[in-house]
Design a protein around this motif. Structure first.
Motif, mmCIF file in Angstrom:
data_model
loop_
_atom_site.group_PDB
_atom_site.id
_atom_site.type_symbol
_atom_site.label_atom_id
_atom_site.label_comp_id
_atom_site.label_asym_id
_atom_site.label_seq_id
_atom_site.Cartn_x
_atom_site.Cartn_y
_atom_site.Cartn_z
ATOM 1 N N GLU A 75 -0.066 4.362 26.124
ATOM 2 C CA GLU A 75 0.976 5.157 26.748
ATOM 3 C C GLU A 75 0.731 6.655 26.576
ATOM 4 N N VAL A 76 0.478 7.023 25.338
ATOM 5 C CA VAL A 76 0.203 8.434 25.056
ATOM 6 C C VAL A 76 -0.957 8.927 25.907
ATOM 7 N N ALA A 77 -2.028 8.138 25.926
ATOM 8 C CA ALA A 77 -3.211 8.540 26.674
ATOM 9 C C ALA A 77 -2.866 8.768 28.142
ATOM 10 N N SER A 78 -2.151 7.818 28.723
ATOM 11 C CA SER A 78 -1.881 7.958 30.149
ATOM 12 C C SER A 78 -1.007 9.183 30.419
ATOM 13 N N GLN A 79 -0.122 9.476 29.489
ATOM 14 C CA GLN A 79 0.714 10.666 29.656
ATOM 15 C C GLN A 79 -0.132 11.936 29.717
ATOM 16 N N HIS A 80 -1.266 11.897 29.019
ATOM 17 C CA HIS A 80 -2.111 13.089 28.978
ATOM 18 C C HIS A 80 -3.262 13.015 29.968
ATOM 19 N N GLY A 81 -3.252 11.993 30.807
ATOM 20 C CA GLY A 81 -4.355 11.845 31.751
ATOM 21 C C GLY A 81 -5.672 11.650 31.024
ATOM 22 N N PHE A 82 -5.578 11.008 29.893
ATOM 23 C CA PHE A 82 -6.755 10.806 29.049
ATOM 24 C C PHE A 82 -7.238 9.370 29.213
ATOM 25 N N ARG A 83 -8.520 9.209 29.465
ATOM 26 C CA ARG A 83 -9.037 7.851 29.607
ATOM 27 C C ARG A 83 -9.551 7.349 28.266
ATOM 28 N N MET A 84 -8.687 6.689 27.554
ATOM 29 C CA MET A 84 -9.016 6.211 26.209
ATOM 30 C C MET A 84 -10.066 5.119 26.246
ATOM 31 N N ASP A 85 -11.011 5.190 25.325
ATOM 32 C CA ASP A 85 -11.942 4.065 25.231
ATOM 33 C C ASP A 85 -12.035 3.518 23.814
ATOM 34 N N GLY A 86 -11.231 4.046 22.932
ATOM 35 C CA GLY A 86 -11.233 3.523 21.575
ATOM 36 C C GLY A 86 -10.474 4.445 20.642
ATOM 37 N N HIS A 87 -10.326 4.013 19.409
ATOM 38 C CA HIS A 87 -9.679 4.890 18.451
ATOM 39 C C HIS A 87 -10.118 4.536 17.045
ATOM 40 N N ARG A 88 -9.893 5.452 16.154
ATOM 41 C CA ARG A 88 -10.177 5.203 14.751
ATOM 42 C C ARG A 88 -8.959 5.634 13.965
ATOM 43 N N LEU A 89 -8.423 4.726 13.206
ATOM 44 C CA LEU A 89 -7.232 5.040 12.436
ATOM 45 C C LEU A 89 -7.471 4.741 10.968
ATOM 46 N N GLU A 90 -7.421 5.769 10.160
ATOM 47 C CA GLU A 90 -7.598 5.591 8.722
ATOM 48 C C GLU A 90 -6.289 5.939 8.048
ATOM 49 N N PHE A 108 0.852 -1.184 0.000
ATOM 50 C CA PHE A 108 0.000 0.000 0.000
ATOM 51 C C PHE A 108 0.890 1.237 0.000
ATOM 52 N N ARG A 109 0.618 2.142 -0.919
ATOM 53 C CA ARG A 109 1.422 3.357 -0.948
ATOM 54 C C ARG A 109 0.759 4.430 -0.087
ATOM 55 N N MET A 110 1.168 4.493 1.164
ATOM 56 C CA MET A 110 0.559 5.415 2.111
ATOM 57 C C MET A 110 0.891 6.866 1.785
ATOM 58 N N ASP A 111 -0.098 7.738 1.904
ATOM 59 C CA ASP A 111 0.234 9.147 1.732
ATOM 60 C C ASP A 111 -0.258 9.984 2.905
ATOM 61 N N GLY A 112 -0.818 9.319 3.891
ATOM 62 C CA GLY A 112 -1.249 10.068 5.059
ATOM 63 C C GLY A 112 -2.112 9.203 5.960
ATOM 64 N N HIS A 113 -2.481 9.744 7.096
ATOM 65 C CA HIS A 113 -3.369 8.994 7.966
ATOM 66 C C HIS A 113 -4.125 9.942 8.872
ATOM 67 N N ARG A 114 -5.168 9.404 9.431
ATOM 68 C CA ARG A 114 -5.939 10.173 10.395
ATOM 69 C C ARG A 114 -6.197 9.272 11.576
ATOM 70 N N LEU A 115 -5.785 9.724 12.733
ATOM 71 C CA LEU A 115 -5.957 8.909 13.929
ATOM 72 C C LEU A 115 -6.711 9.697 14.980
ATOM 73 N N GLU A 116 -7.862 9.199 15.330
ATOM 74 C CA GLU A 116 -8.669 9.844 16.362
ATOM 75 C C GLU A 116 -8.748 8.908 17.551
ATOM 76 N N VAL A 117 -8.235 9.356 18.667
ATOM 77 C CA VAL A 117 -8.327 8.554 19.887
ATOM 78 C C VAL A 117 -9.454 9.124 20.718
ATOM 79 N N THR A 118 -10.425 8.306 21.016
ATOM 80 C CA THR A 118 -11.574 8.816 21.757
ATOM 81 C C THR A 118 -11.556 8.363 23.210
ATOM 82 N N GLY A 119 -12.187 9.149 24.036
ATOM 83 C CA GLY A 119 -12.242 8.826 25.455
ATOM 84 C C GLY A 119 -12.618 10.058 26.254
#
Lengths: 166, 166
Positions: free
Chosen positions: B129-144, A136-147
């Motif tokens: 790790e990132v979440a804990s560093q920010h005091g963020f309680r992660m419950d999921g993520h979306r990565l595209e 896969f030729r990656m050209d970017g990404h979007r990562l949303e961490v929810t919580g």
DNA sequence: CTAAGTGCAAATGTTTTGCAGAATC
DNA sequence: GATTCTGCAAAACATTTGCACTTAG
């Protein structure tokens, strides 16, 4: 005039980059487009179309731009890699600067909606690897961490349950 | 009847889990809701509301459900963590199963739109790790991860430029 | 009976688009 | 003079919602 040049490590101003992009399409950096880029890059906060529109609507000088032009310009700015969509909140696309700022991702609080940026090189590196494994030729990404952000998970008092049933 | 139970490591069927969720809200697993969950979990492919609607509309038996009910049910299925939004394509929310399948992320081809799943534990770990560093309680993520899939970057013939200018 | 559930049609809200007139090369 | 641009109002679209009627405990 040359806003956003001071504390950013870019050779060319956003407006200039926009101009270059437009040129490749045989288009021009008009007064309106120029107003828009400058307003977009005047602050580093995330924004959606509506916010940008109202920011521009408040201008008392002649710097008012129509809704359509703003939407059209946002498309171009995205195409030109000056901005990018980071998320979607309340049915609106949320943008951020993609030019002049290092790659990063976001912690999104599902309670207060705050977007917190973070950087983790290891993620980008892992993705390079995954991508190459899949051809896969990656050209970017979007990562949303929810919580829940620090603020919102602080008071562990009573769980804010939905008050639907009387 | 009990589709999606065979090759999936879950104790309870999706329908059963839906029922449990509904129960906590004082709601019921009606005939319509049951039809919807089963159709949703009949295939593991990603889908959007429109696709689900037309799949259900083709049913010749009495298993037809209205558009509104489907939208309402999708909201509940998401709330119940049975499905989750993975992306947004062509102005539509794209869903996938979130129950009975391991956490994974997606490579999205920006040419043909194909979603390819991949798993990378290191990402989840980094995020913790990132979440804990920010005091963020992660419950999921979306990565595209966006780019060109194997197929689409194969023919290195002529770059498929946009044919806007005559 | 009462509360939940459905389908329909209408509403909502964001984003897009057609078009006529204005601006630019 | 031709082409690009803009602003307006209307259109497009996915999704949500109000409402009257059903259905189920």
């Amino acid at each position: 005039m040359q806003a956003a040049l001071a504390n950013v490590s870019v050779a060319v101003s956003p407006a200039e980059k926009y101009r270059e992009y437009l040129a490749t399409k045989g288009l021009r950096l008009t007064r309106e487009r120029s107003i828009i880029v400058e307003e977009v890059f005047a602050y580093h906060e995330h924004f959606d179309a509506e916010q940008l529109i109202s920011r521009l609507a408040q201008k008392t000088d002649g710097r008012r731009v129509s809704r359509s032009t703003i939407y059209r310009s946002l498309l171009q700015l995205e195409e030109a890699s000056l901005i990018r969509k980071v998320a979607r909140q309340e049915d609106r696309d949320v943008f951020e600067h993609d030019y002049g700022y290092p790659q990063h991702d976001h912690l999104i609080c599902r309670k207060c909606g705050t977007l917190t940026e973070f950087q983790a090189d290891i993620i980008a590196r892992s993705l390079e690897e995954v991508a190459s494994q899949h051809g896969f030729r990656m050209d970017g990404h979007r990562l949303e961490v929810t919580g829940l952000c620090n603020e919102c998970c602080r008071p562990p008092a009573s769980r804010p349950k939905k008050l639907n049933l009387l």
